[in-house]
Design a protein around this motif. Structure first.
Motif, mmCIF file in Angstrom:
data_model
loop_
_atom_site.group_PDB
_atom_site.id
_atom_site.type_symbol
_atom_site.label_atom_id
_atom_site.label_comp_id
_atom_site.label_asym_id
_atom_site.label_seq_id
_atom_site.Cartn_x
_atom_site.Cartn_y
_atom_site.Cartn_z
ATOM 1 N N LYS A 45 3.960 -4.088 13.505
ATOM 2 C CA LYS A 45 3.397 -3.075 13.282
ATOM 3 C C LYS A 45 2.354 -3.908 10.975
ATOM 4 C CE LYS A 45 3.756 1.118 15.127
ATOM 5 N NZ LYS A 45 4.589 0.894 15.808
ATOM 6 N N ARG A 46 1.284 -3.626 11.071
ATOM 7 C CA ARG A 46 0.937 -4.177 10.064
ATOM 8 C C ARG A 46 1.308 -2.586 8.740
ATOM 9 N NH1 ARG A 46 -5.143 -5.999 11.064
ATOM 10 N NH2 ARG A 46 -4.957 -6.977 12.762
ATOM 11 N N PHE A 47 0.862 -3.460 7.428
ATOM 12 C CA PHE A 47 1.484 -2.390 6.667
ATOM 13 C C PHE A 47 1.186 -0.648 6.348
ATOM 14 C CE2 PHE A 47 1.260 -0.544 1.761
ATOM 15 C CZ PHE A 47 2.633 -0.851 1.875
ATOM 16 N N LYS A 48 -0.546 -1.049 6.458
ATOM 17 C CA LYS A 48 -0.798 0.524 6.760
ATOM 18 C C LYS A 48 -0.462 1.778 7.449
ATOM 19 C CE LYS A 48 -3.604 0.675 2.870
ATOM 20 N NZ LYS A 48 -3.662 1.997 1.766
ATOM 21 N N GLU A 49 -0.306 1.116 8.960
ATOM 22 C CA GLU A 49 0.435 1.209 10.020
ATOM 23 C C GLU A 49 1.423 2.349 9.577
ATOM 24 O OE1 GLU A 49 -0.290 -0.724 14.418
ATOM 25 O OE2 GLU A 49 -0.524 -2.722 12.679
ATOM 26 N N LEU A 50 2.041 1.032 9.672
ATOM 27 C CA LEU A 50 3.505 2.136 8.419
ATOM 28 C C LEU A 50 3.372 3.416 7.659
ATOM 29 C CD1 LEU A 50 5.537 -1.899 8.935
ATOM 30 C CD2 LEU A 50 6.167 0.122 10.338
ATOM 31 N N GLU A 51 3.140 3.100 6.780
ATOM 32 C CA GLU A 51 2.258 3.954 6.333
ATOM 33 C C GLU A 51 1.583 5.271 6.041
ATOM 34 O OE1 GLU A 51 0.176 4.042 1.512
ATOM 35 O OE2 GLU A 51 -0.822 2.870 2.842
ATOM 36 N N ARG A 52 0.734 4.779 7.053
ATOM 37 C CA ARG A 52 0.499 5.889 8.148
ATOM 38 C C ARG A 52 1.089 6.705 9.086
ATOM 39 N NH1 ARG A 52 -4.398 2.775 8.868
ATOM 40 N NH2 ARG A 52 -3.350 2.077 11.020
ATOM 41 N N ASN A 53 2.306 6.188 9.547
ATOM 42 C CA ASN A 53 3.566 6.764 9.918
ATOM 43 C C ASN A 53 4.550 7.359 9.572
ATOM 44 O OD1 ASN A 53 2.035 5.520 12.292
ATOM 45 N ND2 ASN A 53 3.660 4.027 13.277
ATOM 46 N N ILE A 54 4.534 7.089 8.367
ATOM 47 C CA ILE A 54 6.058 7.021 7.500
ATOM 48 C C ILE A 54 5.079 8.120 6.495
ATOM 49 C CG2 ILE A 54 8.074 6.654 6.493
ATOM 50 C CD1 ILE A 54 7.889 3.995 7.891
ATOM 51 N N ASP A 55 5.658 9.604 7.101
ATOM 52 C CA ASP A 55 5.160 10.675 5.835
ATOM 53 C C ASP A 55 5.391 10.180 4.700
ATOM 54 O OD1 ASP A 55 3.104 13.244 6.102
ATOM 55 O OD2 ASP A 55 4.624 14.102 5.992
ATOM 56 N N LYS A 56 4.220 10.822 3.473
ATOM 57 C CA LYS A 56 4.959 10.971 2.295
ATOM 58 C C LYS A 56 5.519 9.361 1.206
ATOM 59 C CE LYS A 56 5.616 15.623 2.729
ATOM 60 N NZ LYS A 56 6.527 16.910 1.916
ATOM 61 N N ILE A 57 5.988 8.437 1.981
ATOM 62 C CA ILE A 57 6.159 7.156 1.607
ATOM 63 C C ILE A 57 5.127 6.920 0.455
ATOM 64 C CG2 ILE A 57 5.849 5.893 3.342
ATOM 65 C CD1 ILE A 57 8.301 4.038 2.911
ATOM 66 N N SER A 58 5.310 5.877 -0.878
ATOM 67 C CA SER A 58 4.360 4.812 -1.064
ATOM 68 C C SER A 58 4.276 4.189 -0.733
ATOM 69 C CB SER A 58 4.734 5.579 -3.304
ATOM 70 O OG SER A 58 6.070 4.639 -3.243
ATOM 71 N N PRO A 59 3.425 3.549 -1.143
ATOM 72 C CA PRO A 59 2.568 1.280 -0.663
ATOM 73 C C PRO A 59 3.684 1.440 -1.347
ATOM 74 C CG PRO A 59 1.273 2.741 -1.012
ATOM 75 C CD PRO A 59 1.660 3.954 -1.585
ATOM 76 N N ARG A 60 4.389 1.094 -3.127
ATOM 77 C CA ARG A 60 5.175 0.618 -3.234
ATOM 78 C C ARG A 60 6.699 0.857 -2.952
ATOM 79 N NH1 ARG A 60 7.855 2.673 -8.927
ATOM 80 N NH2 ARG A 60 8.319 0.135 -10.128
ATOM 81 N N GLU A 65 11.148 -1.271 -0.092
ATOM 82 C CA GLU A 65 11.815 -1.651 1.615
ATOM 83 C C GLU A 65 12.011 -2.418 2.462
ATOM 84 O OE1 GLU A 65 14.737 0.809 -0.549
ATOM 85 O OE2 GLU A 65 14.323 2.653 1.385
ATOM 86 N N LEU A 66 10.618 -3.349 2.447
ATOM 87 C CA LEU A 66 10.128 -3.913 3.484
ATOM 88 C C LEU A 66 10.983 -4.993 3.528
ATOM 89 C CD1 LEU A 66 7.239 -3.434 4.789
ATOM 90 C CD2 LEU A 66 8.559 -2.819 6.400
ATOM 91 N N LYS A 67 10.623 -5.323 1.797
ATOM 92 C CA LYS A 67 11.386 -6.697 0.965
ATOM 93 C C LYS A 67 13.426 -6.630 1.564
ATOM 94 C CE LYS A 67 7.731 -7.777 -1.894
ATOM 95 N NZ LYS A 67 6.988 -7.441 -3.655
ATOM 96 N N ASP A 68 13.805 -5.576 1.551
ATOM 97 C CA ASP A 68 15.009 -5.422 1.447
ATOM 98 C C ASP A 68 15.448 -5.546 3.125
ATOM 99 O OD1 ASP A 68 15.180 -4.661 -1.121
ATOM 100 O OD2 ASP A 68 15.414 -2.205 -0.317
ATOM 101 N N LEU A 69 14.736 -5.100 3.774
ATOM 102 C CA LEU A 69 14.952 -5.095 4.791
ATOM 103 C C LEU A 69 14.609 -6.243 5.265
ATOM 104 C CD1 LEU A 69 13.581 -1.722 6.986
ATOM 105 C CD2 LEU A 69 15.994 -2.670 6.649
ATOM 106 N N GLU A 70 13.755 -7.351 5.159
ATOM 107 C CA GLU A 70 13.889 -8.638 5.728
ATOM 108 C C GLU A 70 14.709 -9.265 4.849
ATOM 109 O OE1 GLU A 70 9.985 -11.794 4.812
ATOM 110 O OE2 GLU A 70 9.772 -10.507 3.673
ATOM 111 N N ILE A 71 15.003 -9.443 3.804
ATOM 112 C CA ILE A 71 16.019 -9.516 2.701
ATOM 113 C C ILE A 71 17.305 -9.336 3.474
ATOM 114 C CG2 ILE A 71 17.861 -9.737 0.553
ATOM 115 C CD1 ILE A 71 15.244 -9.530 -0.640
ATOM 116 N N ASN A 72 17.960 -8.863 4.166
ATOM 117 C CA ASN A 72 18.839 -8.382 5.185
ATOM 118 C C ASN A 72 18.985 -8.889 6.953
ATOM 119 O OD1 ASN A 72 20.578 -7.461 3.464
ATOM 120 N ND2 ASN A 72 19.218 -5.645 3.012
#
Length: 121
Positions: A45-60, A65-72
Protein backbone atom coordinates in the motif's frame (compact mmCIF):
# COMPACT_ATOMS: atom_id res chain seq x y z
CA UNK A 1 14.45 -27.04 15.37
CA UNK A 2 16.32 -24.68 17.68
CA UNK A 3 13.43 -22.18 17.68
CA UNK A 4 10.94 -24.88 18.71
CA UNK A 5 13.17 -25.87 21.64
CA UNK A 6 13.51 -22.24 22.71
CA UNK A 7 9.75 -21.70 22.52
CA UNK A 8 9.11 -24.74 24.69
CA UNK A 9 11.64 -23.48 27.26
CA UNK A 10 10.00 -20.04 27.33
CA UNK A 11 6.56 -21.60 27.86
CA UNK A 12 7.85 -23.48 30.94
CA UNK A 13 9.13 -20.34 32.69
CA UNK A 14 6.73 -17.58 33.71
CA UNK A 15 9.49 -14.95 33.73
CA UNK A 16 10.62 -15.85 30.20
CA UNK A 17 6.99 -16.04 29.06
CA UNK A 18 6.31 -12.50 30.30
CA UNK A 19 9.55 -11.23 28.73
CA UNK A 20 8.46 -12.68 25.38
CA UNK A 21 5.02 -11.07 25.74
CA UNK A 22 6.71 -7.73 26.47
CA UNK A 23 8.89 -8.14 23.37
CA UNK A 24 5.73 -8.59 21.32
CA UNK A 25 4.01 -5.62 22.93
CA UNK A 26 7.05 -3.41 22.27
CA UNK A 27 6.64 -4.10 18.55
CA UNK A 28 2.83 -3.79 18.29
CA UNK A 29 1.91 -1.42 21.13
CA UNK A 30 -0.32 1.51 20.40
CA UNK A 31 -3.71 2.04 18.86
CA UNK A 32 -2.66 2.00 15.21
CA UNK A 33 0.00 -0.65 14.63
CA UNK A 34 -2.37 -3.63 14.42
CA UNK A 35 -4.68 -1.89 11.93
CA UNK A 36 -1.65 -0.96 9.81
CA UNK A 37 -0.36 -4.54 9.84
CA UNK A 38 -3.88 -5.82 9.14
CA UNK A 39 -4.19 -3.52 6.14
CA UNK A 40 -0.80 -4.58 4.77
CA UNK A 41 -1.77 -8.26 5.05
CA UNK A 42 -3.81 -7.62 1.92
CA UNK A 43 -0.82 -6.37 -0.06
CA UNK A 44 1.46 -3.42 -0.66
CA UNK A 45 0.00 0.00 0.00
CA UNK A 46 0.96 3.61 -0.50
CA UNK A 47 0.68 6.10 2.34
CA UNK A 48 -2.66 7.56 1.17
CA UNK A 49 -4.13 4.07 0.72
CA UNK A 50 -3.24 3.22 4.31
CA UNK A 51 -4.66 6.53 5.48
CA UNK A 52 -7.96 5.78 3.67
CA UNK A 53 -8.10 2.20 5.00
CA UNK A 54 -7.58 3.17 8.64
CA UNK A 55 -10.41 5.35 9.86
CA UNK A 56 -9.46 8.38 11.99
CA UNK A 57 -5.66 8.01 11.80
CA UNK A 58 -3.87 11.31 11.25
CA UNK A 59 -1.09 11.55 8.65
CA UNK A 60 1.39 12.44 11.41
CA UNK A 61 0.46 9.37 13.48
CA UNK A 62 0.51 7.09 10.43
CA UNK A 63 3.98 8.32 9.55
CA UNK A 64 5.23 7.74 13.12
CA UNK A 65 3.74 4.26 13.36
CA UNK A 66 5.12 3.25 9.95
CA UNK A 67 8.60 4.33 11.05
CA UNK A 68 8.28 2.33 14.29
CA UNK A 69 7.11 -0.77 12.41
CA UNK A 70 9.99 -0.40 9.94
CA UNK A 71 12.55 -0.06 12.76
CA UNK A 72 11.10 -3.20 14.37
CA UNK A 73 11.40 -5.20 11.16
CA UNK A 74 7.67 -5.62 10.54
CA UNK A 75 7.37 -3.57 7.37
CA UNK A 76 9.55 -2.61 4.45
CA UNK A 77 9.47 0.84 2.86
CA UNK A 78 10.34 1.09 -0.83
CA UNK A 79 10.98 4.46 -2.48
CA UNK A 80 10.60 4.70 -6.26
CA UNK A 81 12.45 7.35 -8.24
CA UNK A 82 9.41 8.90 -9.86
CA UNK A 83 8.06 12.44 -10.03
CA UNK A 84 6.57 12.86 -7.51
CA UNK A 85 8.39 10.25 -5.44
CA UNK A 86 6.33 7.09 -4.88
CA UNK A 87 6.63 5.18 -1.60
CA UNK A 88 5.14 1.74 -0.98
CA UNK A 89 4.86 -0.16 2.27
CA UNK A 90 4.68 -3.92 2.62
CA UNK A 91 5.11 -6.52 5.32
CA UNK A 92 8.47 -8.18 5.78
CA UNK A 93 8.63 -11.98 6.13
CA UNK A 94 8.44 -11.51 9.89
CA UNK A 95 5.46 -9.19 9.48
CA UNK A 96 3.70 -11.71 7.24
CA UNK A 97 3.99 -14.44 9.88
CA UNK A 98 2.12 -12.16 12.28
CA UNK A 99 -1.11 -12.98 10.41
CA UNK A 100 -1.34 -16.11 12.59
CA UNK A 101 -1.63 -13.91 15.69
CA UNK A 102 -4.13 -11.57 14.03
CA UNK A 103 -6.27 -14.47 12.78
CA UNK A 104 -6.56 -15.84 16.33
CA UNK A 105 -7.41 -12.35 17.62
CA UNK A 106 -10.13 -11.93 14.98
CA UNK A 107 -11.60 -15.35 15.76
CA UNK A 108 -11.66 -14.50 19.46
CA UNK A 109 -13.27 -11.10 18.76
CA UNK A 110 -16.08 -12.62 16.66
CA UNK A 111 -16.79 -15.29 19.29
CA UNK A 112 -16.57 -12.75 22.12
CA UNK A 113 -18.92 -10.36 20.33
CA UNK A 114 -21.40 -13.19 19.80
CA UNK A 115 -21.25 -14.28 23.47
CA UNK A 116 -21.58 -10.69 24.67
CA UNK A 117 -24.60 -10.04 22.46
CA UNK A 118 -26.22 -13.29 23.61
CA UNK A 119 -25.87 -12.36 27.29
CA UNK A 120 -27.11 -8.79 26.76
CA UNK A 121 -30.34 -9.80 25.03
Amino acid sequence: MEAIRQIEEVKRCSVQYILALNDTLNVISGKWKLPIIGSLLYGKKRFKELERNIDKISPRMLSKELKDLEINGMIKRTVFDTIPVTVEYELTESGKTFHKVLDVMVEWAVEHRERTLDTNE
